[in-house]
Write a protein that holds these residues in place. Structure first.
Motif: not given
Length: 731
Positions: A459, A463, A466, A469-470
């Motif tokens: 994940e 992303v 970022d 965002q994570f």
């Protein structure tokens, strides 16, 4: 929409790939939603708006209960190894993580049964709005919400209010300050480097700027590892070369710096391999030196000659001493200061055309001899790594070795880079990493939930590193939005993330929460950017003359005095030891004028600068609230402490910070004074300090305190609340 049954609130969590259908409850009410999962005795459905609702499965019609159980049975096998969705929404990504956590909880129960412990049926109950708003402010913004912020959230009726609050906080100044605090502790960022009398100011400002720009983690790390020159060198875009601070933080200690690099960025604790083969892992001393060889052509100290072929210090100091001797200054003190000033300008990163890395003189193993040159070679964690694209780096140019290392380390397919930062970010939210300790991921299969750890790494790559965002995804999970686990988790015991762990505030969170109670909006009070340091210290040692050195040194010395006052030193810049806050009563201490310099306001109370922990000296000076409460001295990685001690108790009970909060000028009391009745005042007090309303029992206690102590009772109650465990812990 199944009115009265659905408990809205954990917005932003998406369903699995179930179709939308009409669900009917036992009273005939209906709602269109997709099936997410069954959690124990409850079912989770998601409406078209992307919001999930959890309610008792027994409230559905018999037919729909059967459909839900069939859907759950079909879901489990697929959820065991969820597939990555390239363009997954935050809700979808959060749901995949939740399913992996749920799978881990199920697998944990046989182990708990063997240990004689109760099984974990599902996630902890959903946290209340009061618990959630306080937790998410502390976790994202690093402070408790003020009265207006907590009240607005609790009154908000939007089903998406949790997701909306997460989004708002991730864009706030508080996020930037709190994120800086985390990485400053991890990377040991401080104002004063031990080597070469160098200040870390350009490094600090650069790192804060990276966070403010939301620069990707791999880009930040790449810049730090490949930087050249001095920290205060100007770049083409006009910014300073602050990234050089990472290597200069350990100037002259390349092996120590490498050990730190491998630990913080790759989760590989190999410090002991500097001296011998690792006793608990497959790392050898030879492998450590092969990795160190990527820095074997790099120096962090310039000892070159000037344009006349002389050593700059040898040329300059006799002339400078002659000039000082003709004045009335203390020649020894000034000479030492100027020598340190010149020495700081020799702190610079440069790559030479020869790799000087050799095995140590006491090397004892059969794969080499003491003093043998060492060629650079990347470490591998498995036999498959040789085909990994991260390892396709050229290593034949001595001046580009660090670039090769940085390309390898920050490559998305590096076996440990994405996993390490993902594991660290998970621990920020939950209080424990999927793999503990976060500094040592030797064997992924030994993690508490290996599939979850692998998925988090994927994940992070999805992303594109970022971090904002994570974390947005993590904070939107059902697991994070559950009530905190209050049972004691013994050291070394596996935790399965049925909710965040109950944690004590960090020193920075406690201080910044105090600043919220004092200032309301602590992010409005900032020290100015300190580019004066960069401008006043820079010397070109190849051609500078003695007179210029003296002039610039005098400006540098004055700048230091001013900066020390602004960042938590003496009181000369902040109007003495009076308390100064906006909105204070006329004629009171609060009416005094606060010193300002640049964009921020500088307020003080008995020698303490009233601003965020990220804005004052890094780390804080001895005796400060932050130090007593466990702020890291920034000498070792993750060096803070959350263990209580006597100085903390004394400071909470009768220290400066406590006096500040119970003063008549305190924002807490000013907020309470906006209403008239004692009952309303107590409500405001609890909402301001605890982010919740008082219980009936607490109201009765408050009533008795006021009847026996009069107006002083309010100050006593404030004192009591900030000394509770509830205030100091993140629930």
């Amino acid at each position: 929409m199944l009115a009265g049954l659905l408990i809205a609130g954990f917005g932003g969590i998406s369903a699995t790939a179930a179709e939308v259908r009409t669900w009917t409850d036992v009273e005939g009410r209906q709602v269109s939603a997709s099936f997410v999962q069954i959690e124990g005795d409850a079912i989770v459905l998601q409406t078209d708006e992307g919001v999930q609702h959890r309610f008792p499965l027994a409230r559905l019609s018999a037919e729909d209960q059967a459909i839900a159980k069939t859907a759950q049975a079909a879901l489990a096998p697929a959820a065991a190894a969820p597939q990555m969705v390239a363009n997954a929404t935050v809700a979808q990504a959060a749901a995949k993580i939740d399913q992996l956590v749920a799978n881990g909880l199920i697998k944990a129960n046989p182990a708990r049964a063997t240990a004689g412990k109760e099984p974990i049926k599902s996630f902890n109950p959903l946290a209340s709005d009061e618990q959630f708003v306080r937790r998410v402010y502390l976790d994202i913004a690093g402070r408790i919400p003020n009265y207006e912020e907590a009240s607005a959230f609790i009154k908000d009726a939007s089903p998406k209010k949790r997701a909306n609050l997460i989004d708002m906080l991730l864009e706030s100044d508080g996020y930037k300050a709190h994120t800086f605090n985390y990485f400053a502790e991890m990377l040991r960022i401080k104002d004063n480097f031990e080597q070469d009398n160098v200040r870390g100011t350009p490094y600090i400002n650069w790192f804060k700027d990276q966070i403010a720009k939301n620069e990707k983690w791999d880009k930040i790390v790449y810049q730090m590892v490949t930087a050249t020159g001095k920290m205060w060198d100007k770049k083409e875009d006009g910014s300073y070369n602050g990234a050089a601070g990472y290597l200069l933080r350990d100037a002259g200690m390349p092996l120590d710096n490498l050990a730190n690099t491998l630990t913080v960025f790759l989760g590989t604790d190999v410090a002991c391999a500097q001296c011998h083969d690792h006793p608990f892992a497959e790392w050898t001393q030879k492998q450590f030196y092969e990795m160190a060889s990527f820095f074997g052509a790099t120096t962090t100290r310039l000892n070159g000659k000037d344009l006349n072929g002389e050593n700059p210090r040898t040329r300059l100091m006799p002339q400078i001493e002659a000039m000082i001797a003709s004045s009335d200054q203390d020649i020894r003190r000034v000479r030492n200061g100027i020598e340190n000033y010149i020495s700081a300008n020799q702190s610079s990163i440069k790559d030479r055309d020869m790799n000087g890395m050799k095995l140590p003189h006491d090397y004892q193993y059969k794969d080499g001899k003491p003093g043998d040159p060492v060629a650079p070679k990347f470490v591998t964690w498995s036999a498959q790594d040789k085909n990994n694209p991260a390892y396709k780096q050229k290593k034949n140019n001595e001046e580009k070795l660090r670039t090769s290392f940085a390309n390898w380390m920050t490559h998305p397919e590096n076996p440990r880079f994405a996993m390490t930062i993902a594991n660290r970010m998970w621990k920020r939210a939950f209080g424990a990493g999927v793999n503990e300790p976060v500094t040592n991921i030797d064997d992924i299969e030994q993690a508490s939930n290996p599939e979850l750890l692998k998925h988090l790494a994927q994940e992070m790559k999805r992303v594109e590193f970022d971090l904002k965002q994570f974390m947005r995804i993590i904070y939107n999970t059902r697991a994070y939005q559950s009530e905190a686990t209050s049972e004691n988790i013994a050291l070394g015991e596996v935790y399965y993330f049925q909710g965040p762990m109950l944690r004590r505030m960090t020193a920075e969170q406690a201080w910044d929460s105090y600043m919220t109670l004092v200032l309301g909006q602590p992010d409005a009070y900032k020290a100015p950017l300190q580019d004066l340091y960069a401008r006043s210290i820079d010397l070109d040692l190849t051609k500078v003359d003695a007179k210029t050195v003296l002039i610039k040194y005098d400006a540098f010395r004055r700048m230091q005095q001013k900066e020390n006052a602004l960042m938590g030193g003496g009181l000369d810049m902040a109007g003495g030891d009076a308390m100064m806050m906006e909105g204070g009563a006329k004629g009171s201490a609060a009416d005094k004028t606060a010193a300002t310099d640049g964009p921020g306001k500088i307020l003080s109370y008995e020698g303490m600068r009233l601003m965020r922990s990220s804005e004052i000296q890094q780390p804080a000076p001895g005796g400060h609230f932050l130090i007593d409460f466990g702020q890291s001295p920034r000498n070792i990685i993750d060096g803070s402490s959350r263990i209580g001690n006597v100085p903390q108790v004394l400071m909470m009970m009768n220290g400066k910070a406590q006096k500040m909060l119970t003063s008549s000028d305190s924002l807490v009391l000013r907020t309470m004074n906006k209403v008239n009745s004692p009952s309303d005042k107590v409500e405001r007090m609890f909402m301001t300090i605890m982010s919740r309303r008082p219980t009936l029992q607490e109201k009765e206690i408050a009533k008795r305190a006021l009847s026996s102590n009069g107006e002083d009772g309010y100050g006593n109650m404030i004192w009591a609340l900030i000394n509770t465990r509830e205030f100091m812990f993140i629930q």
